[in-house]
Write an enzyme that holds these catalytic residues in place. Sequence first.
Site, short mmCIF file in Angstrom:
data_model
loop_
_atom_site.label_atom_id
_atom_site.label_comp_id
_atom_site.label_asym_id
_atom_site.label_seq_id
_atom_site.Cartn_x
_atom_site.Cartn_y
_atom_site.Cartn_z
N LYS B 78 -0.94 33.48 -40.46
CA LYS B 78 -0.97 34.59 -39.62
C LYS B 78 -1.86 35.51 -39.36
O LYS B 78 -2.77 36.09 -41.07
CB LYS B 78 -0.09 35.76 -40.27
N SER B 153 8.09 38.52 -36.02
CA SER B 153 6.45 38.83 -35.55
C SER B 153 5.98 37.27 -35.87
O SER B 153 4.38 37.44 -35.30
CB SER B 153 5.83 40.31 -36.19
N SER B 177 10.51 38.24 -40.00
CA SER B 177 9.55 38.17 -39.12
C SER B 177 9.38 36.24 -39.55
O SER B 177 8.33 35.95 -38.70
CB SER B 177 8.58 39.04 -39.30
#
Lengths: 478, 485, 95
Positions: B78, B153, B177
């Site tokens: 990420k 997310s 997330s």
Amino acid sequence: MHSRYEVVIGLEVHVQLTTKTKIFCGCSKDFGQEPNSQTCPVCLGLPGALPVLNKQVVEYAIKTGLATNHQIAPHSIFARKNYFYPDLPKGYQISQFELPICEHGWLNIETEAGGKKRIGITRIHMEEDAGKLTHGGASGSLVDLNRACTPLLEVVSEPDMRSADEAIAYLKQLHQIVMYLGVCDGNLEEGSFRCDANVSIRPKGQKELGTRAELKNLNSFRFIKQAIEYEVERQADLLDEGGKVVQETRLFDADTGMSRSMRSKEEAHDYRYFPDPDLVPLVVDEAWIERVRAELPELPEVKRQRYVEQLGLPEYDAGVLAAERAVAEYFEALVALHGQPKICSNWVMGEVLRALKESDGTIADCPLSPELLAGLLGRIADNTISNKIAKTVFEEIWRSGKSADQVIEEQGLKQVTDTGAIEAILDEIIAANLDQFAELKGGKDKLTGFFVGQVMKLSKGKANPGMVNQLIQKKISE
Amino acid sequence: MSFSQMSIRQLQQALRDGKTSSVELTRACLARIAATDERINAFVTVCAETALAAAAEADRKIAAGAVGPLTGIPIAVKDIFNTAGVRTSCGSRILENYIAPYDATAFAKLQEQGAILLGKLNMDEFAMGSSNENSAQGPVRNPWDLERVPGGSSGGSAAALAAGQAFATLGTDTGGSIRQPASFCGVVGVKPTYGRVSRYGVIAYASSLDQVGPLAQSVEDAALLLGAVAGYDPLDSTSVDCPVPDYLAGIDGGVKGMKIGLPREYFIAGLDPAVKQAVEAAIEVYRGLGAEIVEVSLPHTDYAVACYYLIATAEASSNLARYDGVRYGVRQQGEGGLSGMYEKTRAAGFGDEVKRRIMLGTYALSSGYYDAYYLKAQKVRTLIRADFLKAFKEVDLLLTPVAPTAAFKLGEKTDDPLQMYLSDIFTIPVNLAGTCALSLPCGMDGQLPIGLQLIGQPFDEARILQAAKAYEAETDWHKQRAPLD
Amino acid sequence: MKLTREEVEHVARLSRLSLEAAEIDALTGQMDQLLGYVEKLNELDTDEIVPTAHAVPLENAFRADEIRPSLGLERALQNAPQTEASCFVVPKVIE
């Protein structure tokens, strides 16, 4: 001074700690380096960086807390103080708000009247310093973050001081203590010991405190006194004219001796303190506190008292010798070797401190170790040399680092104690000054000094003055 | 040979046996990214050159017999992880040109163990979002249905796996997330116990809730990845100094005799029928495998979302104060000197959701409101955590849905922040309690994956991984692939 | 409770966000809705409850007072929008 008013002063002191590294990262806190060269992700506030507490800072906080009679909190936490400023990389300062490490301390100061007064200390907390913002850049203001994240203790007093002199007495004592503990280098000009003063006045007899002004930029004891006195006058004039004191921060200008308001367009601060979730609670147990307590040095006040009571020194000597830890240690080492505290005190205060002052050095620079000085005092005590010659020898040891015995030997300064030799010199002098000798015999006692002086001169100072005196008396009565 | 269905352990074996090379695996991933990512938008930065160079180096090591557990395996992380020398933009305009000068600990650990970094994965800006629509680099699309969100997310981390672009990814989980996108994309995602994995170098959203975790194609891969990144880090004061077990060692131990709790507050009206059906079927699988199923109660569940949005936004408002355009970030000049620069830089650099949370958090901490909001929320957090600790006295783990529905449509919830926040109702309490949980595929709603959440006791990741593996071995949900081609 | 536009503007200033009038309007409505929602926490009596800062009990994380290498000037400044004389530059600050 406006006698209608009572002055109320509280002080906030920022003590910069002498750790090797910063409070929350491993960067060196060496000053004077190229801007921003002593920085890392943590103290630059880079995305993702996290603080880790320097244990030495906690040790120093506990030490300072104990030395100033605080209670050490078994559980304390760090909080974020949120505000924007270019010298504050994260947009918040890590400090302590609720639950600081030390609370409820005090110091005794000596008042002008000669008594003692207790000044309360609300708290001591740990925090990080900001960086430096300078305004001389060609393209704007410049930010150097080498100082960012260096460790500070903030020492917050109660509003217990009633005059600039009391404020100075408190500050000097606090200054002396942090230097004694070795937690701070104590340099006011360079900002290692920074003081903000909260000053207000109120009509005598009134209970409620008046509105206070916070004075900043006070980087010497003299300026602090000046700034407080100026502020008291300013506020008194305001009130006398029917005006009102506004709560504000004022910047002292040493050149004019005046202060000016730092009223900014920014709205009142709202620091939004909350516990820093990147740091964990600090737990200090009894064992830790007791270990630090056991390591505390004897503090100046206690030392002073001991010098008077146990060593029999005058108050003045005790105060001078105890003022600085290194000087006190030097003195104590000397006494341990030589005994005779008053003589040691005379030499340390008279010769050592004088010579250091002339050479602009500190006791750490002293070329005469306590051992060398004790060697010299030993030769005075056993009458090898006179006090006067000893001062010459002192200078020579200072210069060369040789021992007293070596210097005395090499320069032939050994005191003459041979009665025959001194008598021969004296006879020679009497022969050359028969008129004066007659007057002396006739009772003009003050001429004794003249003859002693002549003998010392001819003997190049080596004659034992006591013996010279005895021989003169003998000649008079013959 | 086709690698897409192979586990990391199988890939390792193939590498050691010389049946493939790291360069070949890396090329395959890069080719897959090239072929699919215009549609998915999972990657914001692809490090093709450095990945191939690292793969060649890995192949030399493999040839020399020096092989770590991840040597030569292409992965992606990420864009919230700092990766030295590589752009790290965290889904934000304000960091669009930011080159990290240091590595996050979790990423550094993967690299030390030989993993190959393919690139950085798209995400909601500063990890704030449940749909990956709040990214400055554009939304990520769900490989199962390009009209739908991948969850957030860590949307890129889940979508990249579902699209076969990488063999494993790292994400972060503050309120769900990792788990919610894993659920929406049909992959496995683990949110470890707070303190299990270092947060150093992971761009902070809400410091007391953020936790790093792996996403993978199988439970075993996730366990391997977790073992690789877990452990104490002296650079993170909140990382916990307790030994990391071998998560693979007992993973095949089954669930016979395990006591699984069903929190009644998680099986509520509003739960999509397909999700309800899939989770109930999963419960039957566990019963069939010999687990004991009991009902438990987590009575403060209904307060979790309110509690979370106060704590998370308050911490975020402070964490994001550093983006001021002074030391890094895209600066906007303008009138008004310093404050003008600050205000314009931040207004232009942050997206709407980030601004909304900064505003809410600033308000919750501001003078006069601290006790009513932030402190109150921290107290409610105590109650929520106590619910879990009490439940864990009765059961070994909890079983729940991950989200009330399968993936929703792009744009469906963007106008209603509260509705968006409420979709995290089943994942948020775990972050507040600080314990561990994972998401694994357990069914389909039409052609959309559904996720099952297993919640474990603090630091008991091994047990939920073991339970997940038992389920996986019994079912084929994890073998389904997104119909991308 | 009803959040006013002025309060939102005040919070925007505290947050250093320059917001358009339309953004202020939208935020006033949204924040009011969210603050209304979190009111539900007041249903719980928490007078006797100790707040939780970290869900995992933690204490005393220290580092030794030992110097670690700094980042180096080049990397410290590499992302800066503007530099001069090894410093970060900001618009002139007047005190």
